[in-house]
Motif scaffolding. Structure first.
Motif, PDB file in Angstrom:
ATOM      1  N   SER A  32     -66.005  -4.335   3.077  1.00 56.90           N
ATOM      2  CA  SER A  32     -67.328  -4.945   2.946  1.00 56.90           C
ATOM      3  C   SER A  32     -67.248  -6.342   2.331  1.00 56.90           C
ATOM      4  O   SER A  32     -67.971  -7.240   2.751  1.00 56.90           O
ATOM      5  N   MET A  33     -66.361  -6.546   1.373  1.00 54.38           N
ATOM      6  CA  MET A  33     -66.210  -7.872   0.767  1.00 54.38           C
ATOM      7  C   MET A  33     -65.670  -8.868   1.791  1.00 54.38           C
ATOM      8  O   MET A  33     -66.126 -10.008   1.851  1.00 54.38           O
ATOM      9  N   ASN A  34     -64.716  -8.447   2.613  1.00 63.30           N
ATOM     10  CA  ASN A  34     -64.182  -9.322   3.656  1.00 63.30           C
ATOM     11  C   ASN A  34     -65.259  -9.667   4.677  1.00 63.30           C
ATOM     12  O   ASN A  34     -65.360 -10.803   5.131  1.00 63.30           O
ATOM     13  N   PHE A  35     -66.053  -8.690   5.037  1.00 63.45           N
ATOM     14  CA  PHE A  35     -67.138  -8.898   5.997  1.00 63.45           C
ATOM     15  C   PHE A  35     -68.146  -9.906   5.458  1.00 63.45           C
ATOM     16  O   PHE A  35     -68.495 -10.879   6.127  1.00 63.45           O
ATOM     17  N   VAL A  36     -68.600  -9.690   4.229  1.00 65.39           N
ATOM     18  CA  VAL A  36     -69.579 -10.592   3.620  1.00 65.39           C
ATOM     19  C   VAL A  36     -68.985 -11.986   3.466  1.00 65.39           C
ATOM     20  O   VAL A  36     -69.644 -12.987   3.779  1.00 65.39           O
ATOM     21  N   SER A  37     -67.744 -12.088   3.013  1.00 67.35           N
ATOM     22  CA  SER A  37     -67.098 -13.391   2.846  1.00 67.35           C
ATOM     23  C   SER A  37     -67.034 -14.149   4.162  1.00 67.35           C
ATOM     24  O   SER A  37     -67.316 -15.340   4.215  1.00 67.35           O
ATOM     25  N   TYR A  38     -66.672 -13.454   5.226  1.00 66.67           N
ATOM     26  CA  TYR A  38     -66.545 -14.108   6.525  1.00 66.67           C
ATOM     27  C   TYR A  38     -67.890 -14.599   7.034  1.00 66.67           C
ATOM     28  O   TYR A  38     -68.030 -15.734   7.480  1.00 66.67           O
ATOM     29  N   PHE A  39     -68.897 -13.751   6.959  1.00 63.30           N
ATOM     30  CA  PHE A  39     -70.176 -14.117   7.554  1.00 63.30           C
ATOM     31  C   PHE A  39     -71.065 -14.961   6.648  1.00 63.30           C
ATOM     32  O   PHE A  39     -72.023 -15.553   7.110  1.00 63.30           O
ATOM     33  N   ILE A  40     -70.746 -15.070   5.381  1.00 62.31           N
ATOM     34  CA  ILE A  40     -71.510 -15.967   4.507  1.00 62.31           C
ATOM     35  C   ILE A  40     -70.777 -17.291   4.348  1.00 62.31           C
ATOM     36  O   ILE A  40     -71.352 -18.342   4.543  1.00 62.31           O
ATOM     37  N   ALA A  41     -69.520 -17.240   4.006  1.00 65.64           N
ATOM     38  CA  ALA A  41     -68.793 -18.476   3.726  1.00 65.64           C
ATOM     39  C   ALA A  41     -68.036 -19.015   4.926  1.00 65.64           C
ATOM     40  O   ALA A  41     -67.623 -20.153   4.931  1.00 65.64           O
ATOM     41  N   GLY A  42     -67.872 -18.224   5.961  1.00 65.33           N
ATOM     42  CA  GLY A  42     -67.031 -18.619   7.080  1.00 65.33           C
ATOM     43  C   GLY A  42     -67.717 -19.367   8.192  1.00 65.33           C
ATOM     44  O   GLY A  42     -67.069 -19.898   9.073  1.00 65.33           O
ATOM     45  N   GLN A  43     -69.024 -19.431   8.214  1.00 62.06           N
ATOM     46  CA  GLN A  43     -69.723 -20.103   9.298  1.00 62.06           C
ATOM     47  C   GLN A  43     -70.359 -21.388   8.784  1.00 62.06           C
ATOM     48  O   GLN A  43     -70.974 -21.397   7.727  1.00 62.06           O
ATOM     49  N   HIS A  44     -70.210 -22.433   9.551  1.00 64.15           N
ATOM     50  CA  HIS A  44     -70.739 -23.726   9.139  1.00 64.15           C
ATOM     51  C   HIS A  44     -71.543 -24.328  10.291  1.00 64.15           C
ATOM     52  O   HIS A  44     -71.041 -24.476  11.384  1.00 64.15           O
ATOM     53  N   TYR A  45     -72.770 -24.687  10.021  1.00 63.04           N
ATOM     54  CA  TYR A  45     -73.641 -25.207  11.062  1.00 63.04           C
ATOM     55  C   TYR A  45     -74.132 -26.622  10.826  1.00 63.04           C
ATOM     56  O   TYR A  45     -74.887 -27.129  11.606  1.00 63.04           O
ATOM     57  N   GLY A  46     -73.782 -27.254   9.729  1.00 65.26           N
ATOM     58  CA  GLY A  46     -74.064 -28.650   9.591  1.00 65.26           C
ATOM     59  C   GLY A  46     -75.130 -29.109   8.607  1.00 65.26           C
ATOM     60  O   GLY A  46     -75.316 -30.300   8.454  1.00 65.26           O
ATOM     61  N   LYS A  47     -75.845 -28.244   7.921  1.00 64.89           N
ATOM     62  CA  LYS A  47     -76.798 -28.714   6.916  1.00 64.89           C
ATOM     63  C   LYS A  47     -76.030 -29.037   5.632  1.00 64.89           C
ATOM     64  O   LYS A  47     -75.047 -28.389   5.308  1.00 64.89           O
ATOM     65  N   PRO A  48     -76.507 -30.033   4.868  1.00 69.82           N
ATOM     66  CA  PRO A  48     -75.827 -30.363   3.609  1.00 69.82           C
ATOM     67  C   PRO A  48     -76.128 -29.305   2.541  1.00 69.82           C
ATOM     68  O   PRO A  48     -77.159 -28.633   2.577  1.00 69.82           O
ATOM     69  N   ALA A  49     -75.237 -29.193   1.568  1.00 76.44           N
ATOM     70  CA  ALA A  49     -75.402 -28.208   0.495  1.00 76.44           C
ATOM     71  C   ALA A  49     -76.678 -28.460  -0.309  1.00 76.44           C
ATOM     72  O   ALA A  49     -77.276 -27.524  -0.846  1.00 76.44           O
ATOM     73  N   THR A  50     -77.127 -29.691  -0.356  1.00 75.78           N
ATOM     74  CA  THR A  50     -78.351 -29.996  -1.103  1.00 75.78           C
ATOM     75  C   THR A  50     -79.576 -29.304  -0.510  1.00 75.78           C
ATOM     76  O   THR A  50     -80.576 -29.131  -1.195  1.00 75.78           O
ATOM     77  N   HIS A  51     -79.478 -28.888   0.739  1.00 72.78           N
ATOM     78  CA  HIS A  51     -80.573 -28.154   1.378  1.00 72.78           C
ATOM     79  C   HIS A  51     -80.897 -26.877   0.590  1.00 72.78           C
ATOM     80  O   HIS A  51     -82.048 -26.459   0.513  1.00 72.78           O
ATOM     81  N   LEU A  52     -79.888 -26.275  -0.003  1.00 68.52           N
ATOM     82  CA  LEU A  52     -80.093 -25.030  -0.756  1.00 68.52           C
ATOM     83  C   LEU A  52     -80.976 -25.235  -1.985  1.00 68.52           C
ATOM     84  O   LEU A  52     -81.604 -24.294  -2.461  1.00 68.52           O
ATOM     85  N   LEU A  53     -81.034 -26.455  -2.484  1.00 63.78           N
ATOM     86  CA  LEU A  53     -81.837 -26.730  -3.677  1.00 63.78           C
ATOM     87  C   LEU A  53     -83.325 -26.516  -3.448  1.00 63.78           C
ATOM     88  O   LEU A  53     -84.089 -26.400  -4.404  1.00 63.78           O
ATOM     89  N   THR A  54     -83.732 -26.429  -2.204  1.00 65.18           N
ATOM     90  CA  THR A  54     -85.145 -26.196  -1.896  1.00 65.18           C
ATOM     91  C   THR A  54     -85.523 -24.722  -1.993  1.00 65.18           C
ATOM     92  O   THR A  54     -86.702 -24.385  -1.941  1.00 65.18           O
ATOM     93  N   LEU A  55     -84.538 -23.851  -2.147  1.00 64.67           N
ATOM     94  CA  LEU A  55     -84.801 -22.407  -2.168  1.00 64.67           C
ATOM     95  C   LEU A  55     -85.116 -21.907  -3.568  1.00 64.67           C
ATOM     96  O   LEU A  55     -84.352 -22.123  -4.504  1.00 64.67           O
TER      97      LEU A  55
END
Length: 117
Positions: A32-55
């Protein structure tokens, strides 16, 4: 549980599972940790990290809903960094018991944080 897990997978999740080296996973927790790591940290679509500050978690928004919404956004971040993602997630939490627990024992990875959430 490890044997039943692939039955629930479709599409890219199934492809990820099929690429695992046989015998490389020793427990369901590791899977489960490998699965979560891959699908959360492994995919990149191009928004900047600062986008997260709006959440931010809404006052009446459940932890589950906030976590789901956060996950949908973090997979769109280009080169998401665990420390930044963890910090932004925690900063966006509305005060409560989970925030207190995280401040006492901070997670080391985003995958660990998501499993705890």
């Amino acid at each position: 549980m490890c044997r039943a897990f692939p039955v629930t997978l479709k599409g890219s999740a199934r492809a990820w599972f099929n690429k695992l080296t046989p015998g490389s996973i020793r427990s369901f927790k590791e899977l489960s940790m490998n699965f979560v790591s891959y699908f959360i940290a492994g995919q990149h679509y191009g928004k900047p990290a600062t986008h997260l500050l709006t959440l931010k978690q809404g006052r009446w928004e459940s932890l589950r809903d906030y976590t789901t919404r956060f996950n949908k956004e973090v997979v769109q971040i280009d080169e998401a960094d665990d420390i930044v993602s963890i910090t932004v997630y925690i900063a966006g939490l509305y005060s409560g018991q989970f925030l207190y627990v995280l401040s006492q024992e901070p997670p080391k990875t985003l995958a660990e944080l998501m499993l705890r959430a």
